[in-house]
Design a protein around this motif. Structure first.
Motif, PDB file in Angstrom:
ATOM      1  N   SER A  65       0.887  -1.478   0.071  1.00  0.00           N
ATOM      2  CA  SER A  65       0.191   0.103   0.108  1.00  0.00           C
ATOM      3  C   SER A  65       1.281   1.192   0.016  1.00  0.00           C
ATOM      4  O   SER A  65       2.141   0.710  -0.430  1.00  0.00           O
ATOM      5  N   SER A  66       0.419   2.585   0.246  1.00  0.00           N
ATOM      6  CA  SER A  66       0.997   3.786   0.350  1.00  0.00           C
ATOM      7  C   SER A  66       1.867   3.765   1.339  1.00  0.00           C
ATOM      8  O   SER A  66       3.001   4.196   1.082  1.00  0.00           O
ATOM      9  N   ALA A  67       2.189   3.087   2.524  1.00  0.00           N
ATOM     10  CA  ALA A  67       2.890   3.381   3.322  1.00  0.00           C
ATOM     11  C   ALA A  67       3.391   1.774   3.750  1.00  0.00           C
ATOM     12  O   ALA A  67       4.774   2.584   3.646  1.00  0.00           O
ATOM     13  N   GLY A  68       3.265   1.345   2.694  1.00  0.00           N
ATOM     14  CA  GLY A  68       4.834   0.119   2.143  1.00  0.00           C
ATOM     15  C   GLY A  68       5.818   0.785   1.012  1.00  0.00           C
ATOM     16  O   GLY A  68       6.776   0.264   1.016  1.00  0.00           O
ATOM     17  N   ILE A  69       5.026   1.499   0.405  1.00  0.00           N
ATOM     18  CA  ILE A  69       6.378   2.094  -0.526  1.00  0.00           C
ATOM     19  C   ILE A  69       6.548   3.017  -0.318  1.00  0.00           C
ATOM     20  O   ILE A  69       7.659   3.253  -0.758  1.00  0.00           O
ATOM     21  N   ALA A  70       6.483   3.979   0.804  1.00  0.00           N
ATOM     22  CA  ALA A  70       6.635   4.893   1.853  1.00  0.00           C
ATOM     23  C   ALA A  70       8.120   4.190   2.840  1.00  0.00           C
ATOM     24  O   ALA A  70       8.849   4.934   2.638  1.00  0.00           O
TER      25      ALA A  70
END
Length: 410
Positions: A261-266
């Motif tokens: 998700s966006s958190a993992g990408i971050a």
């Protein structure tokens, strides 16, 4: 153009702080756009006019660097005429406004307005050449290689801070990261207005019409003035195609082949940027006369890593995304150092602006063409990027030979 200024190390710290905060704003959207277009349920924004989401993502990715391309082609050179401080103050003010408009477009789910505001914001984000030109102005009071390495480290830290904020604030609302990016410009403006003196101004430049200065000072005019610079253009364009294939599409890779998700990408982006910012400090540990040779070695390592990424999935690929930031960081620091020394007579703002222009040309091309390839398989984009970086490595060897024949230090 070297200038005598008071407190040069304070100026160095100020420029690096501006670069950090400015880049954090630019980097915030990276972990956001891939989930919005690839992961989110179809709506009028991510399926505008019924077009494929990945194609719309490519257009959205291309809009910002297209603006930076237009802006950086003359912003750096314009600072040679009007002064670094004046140009930075104007571009940061417009960037502050542009991020606010982008947030409005995203919250209203207006795709066309979103793309337009991303382009308009990009026009004023091409100020990194001005920052590099300021540091070049400080040489030899502050060593150019060291100051460029520190600036690059701050730029990479911006790429760490920005995606972290963007990725973790996305659940609060899709427009929130862009509002934060807009607010991040305010301390930049305060630091610039209070601490930075004027450098780089050519007498009489401020009295000429702006349109005339833009027409005369764009970076492309340099290509006809030195064959070696023209050769550099094509080599760097090939390498930048691969770099942008990596930057633009590894978030898509993480969504599709790692389920992030966006958190993992971050988090992955944070690891990548930590590696890149740490690596920038290693530049000064080599011999002064082998800059291009070292750049070529790092280009080859990055090309190999990108080719390998096109064949992997899961955790090996995640680790590889982080690790190849090391040679990329070293290359990105070494090449501007050599260009600054070799082409100093053309104006530091113009030369640094040309490098940014090349990068943005590649960003636009790979965003559009890569999005078409990604419709079939995102790994094909990585394969293409690795191939263009390998081509750049070969052309860099030819550039190295030409520089030696011309008697230039390499």
């Amino acid at each position: 153009m070297n200038v005598a200024v008071a407190h040069p190390r304070l100026i160095l710290a100020t420029v690096c702080a501006i670069a950090l905060m400015s880049t954090a704003g630019v980097a915030m959207p990276y972990p956001i756009l891939a989930p919005i277009f690839v992961e989110r349920a179809p709506d009028g924004f991510n399926h505008f006019l019924g077009l494929p989401a990945k194609l719309l993502l490519g257009i959205a990715l291309a809009a910002n660097p297209l603006g930076v391309l237009v802006g950086s082609s003359f912003v750096g050179a314009l600072s040679d005429r009007l002064g670094r401080r004046r140009v930075l103050l104007g571009t940061l003010t417009l960037t502050f406004i542009g991020y606010g408009l982008t947030a409005v477009a995203l919250s209203s789910k207006l795709y066309v307005l979103f793309v337009l505001t991303r382009f308009l914001t990009g026009l004023t984000e091409g100020n990194v050449p001005v920052a590099r030109a300021i540091l070049a102005d400080l040489h030899p009071v502050v060593d150019r290689s060291r100051s460029f390495a520190l600036l690059n480290a701050m730029l990479y830290m911006g790429w760490l801070v920005g995606p972290m904020i963007g990725g973790f604030t996305l659940p609060l609302g899709e427009s929130v990261p862009f509002w934060l990016a807009s607010l991040a410009m305010l301390p930049c403006l305060a630091i610039l207005a209070w601490l930075l003196p004027e450098t780089g101004m050519v007498a009489g430049g401020e009295h000429r019409p702006l349109w005339q200065l833009v027409r005369e000072q764009h970076s492309f005019r340099l290509l006809g003035r030195d064959p070696l610079l023209a050769a550099l253009f094509w080599m760097q364009l090939a390498f930048a195609l691969g770099v942008n294939a990596f930057y633009d599409f590894y978030p898509v890779w993480l969504v599709e082949f790692a389920g992030f998700s966006s958190a993992g990408i971050a988090l992955v982006t944070a690891g990548l940027c930590l590696v890149m910012s740490s690596a920038a400090g290693l530049v000064g540990q080599g011999r002064a006369g082998d800059v291009l040779q070292r750049a070529r070695r790092h280009a080859a390592l990055f090309a190999g890593g990108l080719l390998l990424l096109s064949l992997t999935s899961g955790w090996p690929g995640i680790v590889l995304i982080v690790v190849i930031g090391l040679p990329l960081s070293l290359y990105n620091t070494l090449l501007p150092v050599w260009c600054s020394e070799r082409f100093d007579a053309f104006g530091q703002g113009s030369v640094m602006g040309l490098l940014s222009t090349i990068f943005c040309c590649a960003a636009v091309l790979i965003s559009l063409f890569g999005s078409v390839l990604a419709l079939f398989d995102t790994r094909l984009v990585m394969l293409l990027g690795g191939a263009t970086c390998l081509l750049a490595t070969l052309r860099l060897g030819s550039l190295l030979q030409r520089a030696r024949l011309a008697g230039d230090p390499t």
